[in-house]
Design an enzyme around this catalytic site. Structure first.
Site, PDB file in Angstrom:
ATOM      1  N   GLY A   1       0.807  -1.222   0.000  1.00  0.00           N
ATOM      2  CA  GLY A   1       0.000   0.000   0.000  1.00  0.00           C
ATOM      3  C   GLY A   1       0.834   1.263   0.000  1.00  0.00           C
ATOM      4  O   GLY A   1       0.422   2.284  -0.558  1.00  0.00           O
ATOM      5  N   ASP A   2       2.006   1.225   0.616  1.00  0.00           N
ATOM      6  CA  ASP A   2       2.910   2.376   0.608  1.00  0.00           C
ATOM      7  C   ASP A   2       3.246   2.753  -0.831  1.00  0.00           C
ATOM      8  O   ASP A   2       3.203   3.929  -1.204  1.00  0.00           O
ATOM      9  CB  ASP A   2       4.176   2.035   1.396  1.00  0.00           C
ATOM     10  CG  ASP A   2       5.219   3.126   1.356  1.00  0.00           C
ATOM     11  OD1 ASP A   2       4.893   4.283   1.675  1.00  0.00           O
ATOM     12  OD2 ASP A   2       6.375   2.822   0.999  1.00  0.00           O
ATOM     13  N   ALA A   3       3.554   1.763  -1.639  1.00  0.00           N
ATOM     14  CA  ALA A   3       3.898   2.014  -3.041  1.00  0.00           C
ATOM     15  C   ALA A   3       2.683   2.493  -3.826  1.00  0.00           C
ATOM     16  O   ALA A   3       2.780   3.426  -4.631  1.00  0.00           O
ATOM     17  CB  ALA A   3       4.480   0.754  -3.670  1.00  0.00           C
TER      18      ALA A   3
END
Length: 134
Positions: free
Chosen positions: A25-27
Site C-alpha cells: 500500500g505504501d507504493a
C-alpha cells in the site's frame, strides 16, 4: 505472474500480515500522489519531489486517514484497524507513534484494496484525500 495486476485469491490475501499489506500500500499510495502531482501541473523534479515527500510522510497520511475513515465499510474498517494495531519494529523520529500507526493503517488498506483489485474504490478514497491537499 502479472506483478502490476496480481491475481491473488481471498485466502492468499488473508494470510498476508498487515505490515505486508502496508508494504504494498505504501507504493500504491505514493504512485497515486506522484501521479496527482504530475498531472496537476508540477513541472520541476525538485517541486515534484518536495511535494511528494510532504504528502506521503506519516503525519500527512494520518490526516488523510481521518478524512476517509467515515467512508469505510465494515470490511475496510477491519483491515484499517488491523493495520493500525500492527507492531512495526521502529517509528521514524519525524512522527509520533499514533501518526505512524494511522499511516500504516492507511497503507494496509490501500495495499489490501489493490490486491483485491478494487481499483475504483482506491480512486474514490484517494479522490477524497486529494480534496484535502493544499
Amino acid at each position: 505472474m502479472d506483478y502490476l495486476h496480481p491475481k491473488l485469491d481471498d485466502a492468499a490475501i488473508a494470510r498476508m500480515s498487515s505490515l505486508a499489506l502496508a508494504h504494498v500500500g505504501d507504493a500504491v499510495y505514493e504512485v497515486m500522489v506522484r501521479t496527482w502531482l504530475a498531472c496537476g501541473g508540477m513541472q520541476t523534479a525538485r517541486n515534484l519531489h518536495r511535494h511528494t515527500v510532504a504528502l506521503v510522510r506519516a503525519s500527512a497520511q494520518a490526516e488523510a486517514a481521518q478524512r476517509i475513515l467515515p467512508l469505510l465499510d465494515g470490511e475496510e474498517q477491519d483491515v484499517y484497524r488491523h493495520g493500525r494495531n500492527a507492531k512495526p519494529k521502529s517509528v521514524p523520529r519525524s512522527s509520533s507513534v499514533a501518526e505512524y500507526a494511522q499511516a500504516t493503517a492507511l497503507e494496509a488498506l490501500f495495499g489490501w484494496l489493490y490486491l483485491k483489485q478494487r481499483y475504483g474504490r482506491i480512486n474514490e478514497l484517494f479522490g477524497v484525500i486529494a480534496e484535502g491537499f493544499q
